[in-house]
Design an enzyme around this catalytic site. Sequence first.
Site, PDB file in Angstrom:
ATOM      1  N   GLU A 113      -2.977  -3.376  -5.404  1.00 37.48           N
ATOM      2  CA  GLU A 113      -3.856  -3.081  -4.262  1.00 37.48           C
ATOM      3  C   GLU A 113      -5.251  -3.680  -4.380  1.00 37.48           C
ATOM      4  O   GLU A 113      -6.256  -3.010  -4.151  1.00 37.48           O
ATOM      5  CB  GLU A 113      -3.936  -1.567  -4.051  1.00 37.48           C
ATOM      6  CG  GLU A 113      -2.581  -0.927  -3.818  1.00 37.48           C
ATOM      7  CD  GLU A 113      -2.640   0.593  -3.728  1.00 37.48           C
ATOM      8  OE1 GLU A 113      -3.762   1.149  -3.697  1.00 37.48           O
ATOM      9  OE2 GLU A 113      -1.579   1.229  -3.697  1.00 37.48           O
ATOM     10  N   GLU A 168       8.254   0.718  -3.624  1.00 37.23           N
ATOM     11  CA  GLU A 168       7.963   2.147  -3.484  1.00 37.23           C
ATOM     12  C   GLU A 168       8.464   2.661  -2.140  1.00 37.23           C
ATOM     13  O   GLU A 168       7.778   3.422  -1.456  1.00 37.23           O
ATOM     14  CB  GLU A 168       6.453   2.408  -3.630  1.00 37.23           C
ATOM     15  CG  GLU A 168       5.861   1.873  -4.919  1.00 37.23           C
ATOM     16  CD  GLU A 168       4.354   2.082  -5.043  1.00 37.23           C
ATOM     17  OE1 GLU A 168       3.828   3.024  -4.407  1.00 37.23           O
ATOM     18  OE2 GLU A 168       3.703   1.307  -5.780  1.00 37.23           O
TER      19      GLU A 168
END
Length: 460
Positions: A254, A377
């Site tokens: 991220e 995920e």
Amino acid sequence: MKYNTLLSILSVVSIVAAKPAENIDGCWSERFNIPCCKSTKTVVRSTYDGEWGMENGEWCGLGLESTRPKDDIPPSPPAIIDIDSINDPAAECNITDITTGDSLAKEAPFRFGVGLNGGALSTSTTTSKTMREVIKYQFNSMTYTNIMKPEYIFDKEGCLKNAENGSEEMALKFDDIVDGLDFALKNNIHIRGHVLVWHKQTPDWFFRKGFNSENEFADVDTIYYRLESFIKQYLGFIQFNYPGVIDVWDVVNEAVEINDGSFDNSTGWYTRTMTGDEESLWYKVVGPDYVKKTFEIARKYALPNVKLVYNDYNTFQTYPHDKTQAIIDLIDILRKDNLIDAIGMQSYIGVSWPSIDEYIRAIERFTEAGLEIQITELTITAPSGDDWLEKQAQQYGELFERIMEQIKKGANISSVTVFGLQDGYRFYSSDSTKTRLLDHDLQKKPNYEAIMKVLKKYQN
């Protein structure tokens, strides 16, 4: 019933698999389950552990011995728990149906993984003997959702002692993860390493002088020294003691941000500076170069058959700025120096956003850019209403239908991980999660059946 349970004892009665011998039949790389080269002498990659070539598309070790200093041997694992002594919160579940017949791992043309929930060994999925049996049958990959992250691996007391002795070396602790590593090693299950560097769950004291949150920030060279110490020890410990188990790492998580006021685009890839009102300490203290530096360090210490991944959420988003393109631009920078192997699409999908078309378009763009894709995920928000199970099954079925279509068209999707084993996770006293493939009693939900139907369709 009560969902929560305490470990009756964290007894340390057995030791994980013994460390491989220094050389096996004169081949130094066999300790990592990589053969020595038979004919080639061409060095394709050099790492801390040695020089590597390729034969028939597979990595092989070059030379007569490892280049790792002989006095630099990672420690043996700490002791593991006696799984039979644990109060298993899923012991009452009848898992006959989920451990016979259909298997996601057997049907999928990619690794089919599952997230391991829990914020400590006492609540970790693999601490349940029953859940282990389900994982063994249904999945061939696992990802710790929390306890492999820096804040769980850093040993603060050990770091403070090092600082007292004038050392910037990191101290690490592996007690919470060795049970899962041992389980994976013994059952031929891979683990995705998650994660080395993230703007969250990296404690403030890591960036401070003397490893003390009360002190000012350390200089960039010191932070990089600590970062390299961390990655060197972490990868070394796992590769020596559990060869082949972790062959994928989310190296950086991220680092791209497209919300106005929260990025620096002078880098050319919308580098995250903020998360909400919080500054990214990696950016603030080190600057945007930390991303490439982390990949350089990881490549140095990772075995050649270990894939390095950049992992992010909303990889499909194109507004207010184009996050998909920003990620491609970042990866292009890393690819110039052969530092990255794949993009990780976290894939948190809401009821109405993104649309399946938006999500699939990102897969198409990453494929057009020549990238290997790992769906890391996967979590689809449960719809509301009495018929939510049927609607959820339709969501998962449609998504996997489109994913399989992309694979058929040539997309290199090497793994898909659903981020949790069961709704109403039995290690927690209350868990309202409804996004997973198995229910509170470890029974197949309609979304499991929808996925299986799609996988079988494309296998025939």
